[in-house]
Design a protein around this motif. Structure first.
Motif, short mmCIF file in Angstrom:
data_model
loop_
_atom_site.label_atom_id
_atom_site.label_comp_id
_atom_site.label_asym_id
_atom_site.label_seq_id
_atom_site.Cartn_x
_atom_site.Cartn_y
_atom_site.Cartn_z
N VAL A 1 -6.32 -11.12 -19.22
CA VAL A 1 -7.25 -10.72 -18.60
C VAL A 1 -8.78 -11.84 -18.59
N VAL A 2 -9.19 -11.57 -17.05
CA VAL A 2 -11.13 -12.73 -17.46
C VAL A 2 -12.02 -11.93 -16.80
N GLU A 3 -11.43 -10.65 -15.72
CA GLU A 3 -12.07 -10.43 -15.02
C GLU A 3 -11.37 -8.62 -15.01
N ASP A 4 -13.07 -8.12 -15.25
CA ASP A 4 -11.86 -6.45 -15.23
C ASP A 4 -10.89 -6.21 -14.25
N ALA A 5 -9.90 -5.31 -14.62
CA ALA A 5 -8.68 -5.46 -13.43
C ALA A 5 -8.49 -4.21 -12.65
N GLU A 6 -8.04 -3.85 -11.63
CA GLU A 6 -7.36 -2.70 -11.29
C GLU A 6 -5.91 -3.04 -11.47
N LEU A 7 -4.49 -2.32 -12.19
CA LEU A 7 -3.61 -2.81 -12.12
C LEU A 7 -2.17 -2.23 -11.32
N TYR A 8 -1.17 -1.88 -10.67
CA TYR A 8 -0.36 -0.91 -10.47
C TYR A 8 0.99 -2.10 -11.21
N PHE A 9 1.48 -0.90 -12.25
CA PHE A 9 2.83 -1.72 -12.89
C PHE A 9 3.69 -0.39 -12.23
N PHE A 10 4.67 -1.78 -11.75
CA PHE A 10 6.00 -1.19 -11.19
C PHE A 10 7.74 -1.80 -12.22
N SER A 11 7.84 -0.88 -12.89
CA SER A 11 9.25 -1.56 -13.44
C SER A 11 10.33 -2.08 -12.57
N LYS A 12 11.05 -2.18 -13.28
CA LYS A 12 12.05 -2.77 -12.46
C LYS A 12 13.05 -2.49 -11.97
N ASP A 13 13.07 -0.88 -11.68
CA ASP A 13 14.15 -0.26 -11.41
C ASP A 13 13.76 0.28 -10.18
N THR A 14 12.51 0.23 -10.50
CA THR A 14 11.30 1.38 -8.66
C THR A 14 11.70 -0.23 -7.71
N ASP B 1 1.33 -0.88 0.33
CA ASP B 1 0.19 -0.36 0.05
C ASP B 1 0.69 1.16 -0.26
N LYS B 2 2.48 1.44 0.68
CA LYS B 2 2.32 2.90 0.95
C LYS B 2 3.36 2.32 -0.37
N TYR B 3 3.60 2.19 -0.94
CA TYR B 3 4.60 2.06 -2.41
C TYR B 3 3.63 2.00 -3.22
N LEU B 4 2.45 2.16 -3.30
CA LEU B 4 1.00 2.08 -4.90
C LEU B 4 1.77 3.56 -5.38
N TYR B 5 1.74 4.49 -4.92
CA TYR B 5 2.34 5.98 -5.53
C TYR B 5 3.41 5.50 -6.86
N LEU B 6 4.10 4.73 -6.31
CA LEU B 6 5.27 4.49 -7.41
C LEU B 6 5.29 3.47 -8.98
N GLY B 7 3.36 3.10 -8.54
CA GLY B 7 3.61 2.05 -9.71
C GLY B 7 2.44 2.93 -10.47
N TYR B 8 2.24 2.71 -11.77
CA TYR B 8 1.02 3.84 -12.71
C TYR B 8 -0.22 2.47 -12.80
N LYS B 9 -1.41 3.01 -12.41
CA LYS B 9 -1.69 2.69 -12.55
C LYS B 9 -2.97 2.92 -13.29
N SER B 10 -3.42 1.13 -14.06
CA SER B 10 -4.90 1.01 -15.51
C SER B 10 -5.95 0.22 -14.70
N ILE B 11 -6.88 0.47 -15.61
CA ILE B 11 -7.87 -0.30 -15.78
C ILE B 11 -8.21 -1.11 -17.17
N VAL B 12 -7.84 -2.07 -17.12
CA VAL B 12 -8.11 -2.98 -18.03
C VAL B 12 -8.87 -3.81 -18.02
N GLU B 13 -9.82 -3.62 -19.15
CA GLU B 13 -11.14 -4.78 -19.24
C GLU B 13 -10.91 -5.99 -19.47
N LYS B 14 -11.49 -7.24 -19.14
CA LYS B 14 -11.61 -8.30 -19.25
C LYS B 14 -11.89 -8.10 -20.61
N GLY B 15 -10.55 -9.41 -21.31
CA GLY B 15 -11.05 -9.84 -23.10
C GLY B 15 -9.21 -9.26 -23.58
#
Length: 250
Positions: free
Chosen positions: A120-133, A45-59
């Motif tokens: 993605v088989v259910e609509d998803a809320e994702l946070y992407f963290f780069s390798k360096d991060t 939770d304390k690192y979410l601000y360092l990730g890139y948030k995206s909403i990805v639809e099913k399929g």
């Protein structure tokens, strides 16, 4: 709040130990699995601000064969399936990643192309963290390091059992084992009923076993005849979990 849950060790009762033994050999990786191994996704939770948030639809696909991610995803909501697709159309589903879990964490440790698709088989809320991060976080946070290492260890266990299934078990045993692991997951979530309803189609099970649907249907019919289960549209009703287990591991 600490992301790690205190390990109860020897105080854990025999039934709980057995449930954990079996749910960590399923294909489903979610908060229930994390909790069984003393992990909580709250550590992120304390690192979410360092990730890139995206909403990805099913399929949508997060990963295609040959891709190499430059980081990984934290799944806050939704589900992602990891699948192999054979030239003959046979599908092998080997992992379902659920809420609170990481997807693609292996890519931060190697530069090799992916061998499977991520769907993605259910609509998803994702946070992407780069390798360096992630590397910078890991330098200073042992809980994060442990979370990643334990996640990879459990997934290795899940894959090993699937190899065992394909190498040593017959079709009936494979069907029974995968159904039994889902029963254990339901029990770990607090289900206490004698009859357990699993929302699985015959094709779902076939994909988990890299088999044909008709093969699964034939084996379910055998189990139905013995009174171990029943089935309706996209539902498997388990009536005798103990006999299911007995066949799976005989």
């Amino acid at each position: 709040m600490l992301g790690l849950v205190q390990n109860k060790g020897d105080n854990m009762d025999k039934n709980t130990k057995e449930l954990i033994e079996h749910i960590t050999t399923s294909l489903l990786f979610d908060e229930t699995i994390l909790g069984s191994e003393g992990l909580s996704s709250s550590v992120w939770d304390k690192y979410l601000y360092l990730g890139y948030k995206s909403i990805v639809e099913k399929g949508a696909y997060l990963l295609r064969i040959g891709d190499c991610l430059d980081g990984f995803y934290l799944t806050k909501k939704g589900k992602i399936e990891s699948i192999f697709l054979g030239r003959d159309g046979i599908v092998k589903l080997f992992l379902v990643t659920g809420e609170g879990c990481l997807y693609g964490e292996q890519f931060i440790f190697h530069r090799q192309p992916g061998l499977f698709d991520g769907l993605v088989v259910e609509d998803a809320e994702l946070y992407f963290f780069s390798k360096d991060t992630i590397y910078n976080i890991m330098k200073n946070d042992f809980e994060i390091c442990l979370f990643i290492m334990k996640t990879l260890a459990i997934k290795s266990r899940m894959l090993a059992v699937q190899v065992e299934d394909m190498s040593l078990r017959n079709n009936l045993q494979k069907v029974c084992r995968i159904l039994y692991t889902f029963c254990c997951i339901e029990e770990k979530k607090g289900r206490t009923e004698d009859t357990i309803v699993l929302r699985l189609s015959h094709q779902d099970i076939a994909n988990m076993l890299a088999s044909h649907r008709v093969t699964v249907t034939n084996n379910l019919a055998k189990l139905k005849k013995q009174g171990i289960l029943d089935y309706r549209y996209e539902k498997i009703i388990i009536k005798d979990k103990n006999r299911l287990k007995m066949i799976a591991f005989e």
